[in-house]
Design a protein around this motif. Structure first.
Motif, PDB file in Angstrom:
ATOM      1  N   LEU A   1     -21.917  22.410   2.335  1.00 26.49           N
ATOM      2  CA  LEU A   1     -20.889  22.034   1.293  1.00 26.49           C
ATOM      3  C   LEU A   1     -20.093  20.784   1.390  1.00 26.49           C
TER       4      LEU A   1
ATOM      5  N   SER B   1     -21.397  29.207   1.044  1.00 27.69           N
ATOM      6  CA  SER B   1     -21.670  27.699   0.899  1.00 27.69           C
ATOM      7  C   SER B   1     -22.289  27.399  -0.632  1.00 27.69           C
TER       8      SER B   1
ATOM      9  N   MET C   1     -20.560  25.123   6.427  1.00 26.51           N
ATOM     10  CA  MET C   1     -19.613  24.524   5.527  1.00 26.51           C
ATOM     11  C   MET C   1     -19.727  23.046   5.734  1.00 26.51           C
TER      12      MET C   1
END
Ligand SMILES: NC(=O)c1ccc[n+]([C@@H]2O[C@H](COP(=O)([O-])OP(=O)(O)OC[C@H]3O[C@@H](n4cnc5c(N)ncnc54)[C@H](O)[C@@H]3O)[C@@H](O)[C@H]2O)c1
Length: 256
Positions: free
Chosen positions: A117, A165, A113
């Protein structure tokens, strides 16, 4: 030249799709800022900066870990110091742990992540901060391109953190597109299907490739330049009234 004089950042620019995007942008006349944690291509061969120099293009490298705000902040600041503005950021850097739900530790989840992300969030946030200070040129203050994946839309077999993600990046694309359209900031994504890059492990094993070939209606799998050409279009003045789109470059996989 579709990108003559435009200033572009591409993250994850040392390998695979990111390298191809940097090269295609340079060929189209952009000044390219290369942002990666390493300069070594995963697939081997020339470093991106050298490959761009060879074709007479302009590129500079700024070592960057996209998961660190201080790195991304400095990346955009230095780009603007050098070239005066930021026309396009391509948020491409990602990692792919290839682990199922039960195999995924908290550490792997958090790392995935953080890069896939948070790194895209940081790239978009810092780019929008900069773009809002810039003049509108040909109906754009700036353009954001996010490299998502077909796995943001359908499941990534036994690869939960990656799939989640990527799904987040597709949402982020729409949110930024809608929130900043009034400011002439354009935000789109490119969703690659199976693209042959230097990734090892499950991405390259025979079973994965057989499945990808069986699922892809076109008689070949993708190559990085397929994605790069879509990214050129989305970064260029040809794409002005298009925002919030997740453009599939997948040989027809999602259509079948
Ligand atoms: N190859 C495919 O089949 C495929 C399919 C769908 C989506 N994608 C997406 O395309 C993009 C590129 O994929 P690829 O196959 O070229 O990957 P790759 O692994 O070959 O290249 C990724 C690059 O990102 C860099 N990177 C990793 N962590 C970073 C960090 N924290 N900060 C900065 N750079 C970092 C790596 O050093 C590497 O140069 C990714 O977003 C990936 O999810 C690829």
């Amino acid at each position: 030249m579709k990108l003559n004089g435009k200033v572009e950042i591409v993250t994850g620019s040392s390998s695979g799709i990111g390298k191809a995007i940097a090269l295609e942008y340079a060929k189209e006349g952009a000044k390219v800022v290369l942002a990666d944690v390493t300069s070594e291509p995963r697939e081997g061969g020339a470093k991106t900066e050298d490959a761009i120099a060879e074709i007479g293009g302009t590129a500079v490298s700024i070592p960057t870990d996209v998961s660190e705000w201080s790195d991304v902040d400095a990346l955009v600041s230095k780009t603007v110091e050098m070239f005066g503005r930021l026309d396009i950021i391509v948020n491409n850097a990602a990692i792919c742990p290839d682990l199922s739900l039960l195999e995924t530790s908290q550490e792997v989840w958090d790392k995935t992540m953080a890069v896939n992300l948070r790194g895209v969030f940081f790239g978009c946030k810092r780019a929008v901060q900069q773009m809002l200070t810039q003049d509108v040129v040909n109906e754009a203050r700036g353009r954001i391109v996010i490299i998502s994946s077909q796995h943001g839309m359908l499941c990534a077999p036994n690869n939960i953190a990656y799939g989640v993600s990527k799904s987040g990046t597709v949402y982020m694309t729409r949110q930024i597109a809608a929130d900043y359209a009034k400011d002439y900031i354009i935000c789109n994504a490119v969703a690659p299907g199976k693209i042959m890059t230097g990734k090892s492990g499950a991405a390259a094993d025979e079973g994965t490739l057989d499945t990808a070939k069986a699922r892809t209606p076109m008689p070949r799998l993708g190559v990085p330049v397929d994605v790069a050409r879509a990214a050129v279009y989305l970064g260029s003045d040809d794409s002005t009234y298009m925002t919030g789109v997740n453009l599939m470059v997948d040989g027809g996989w999602m259509a079948s």
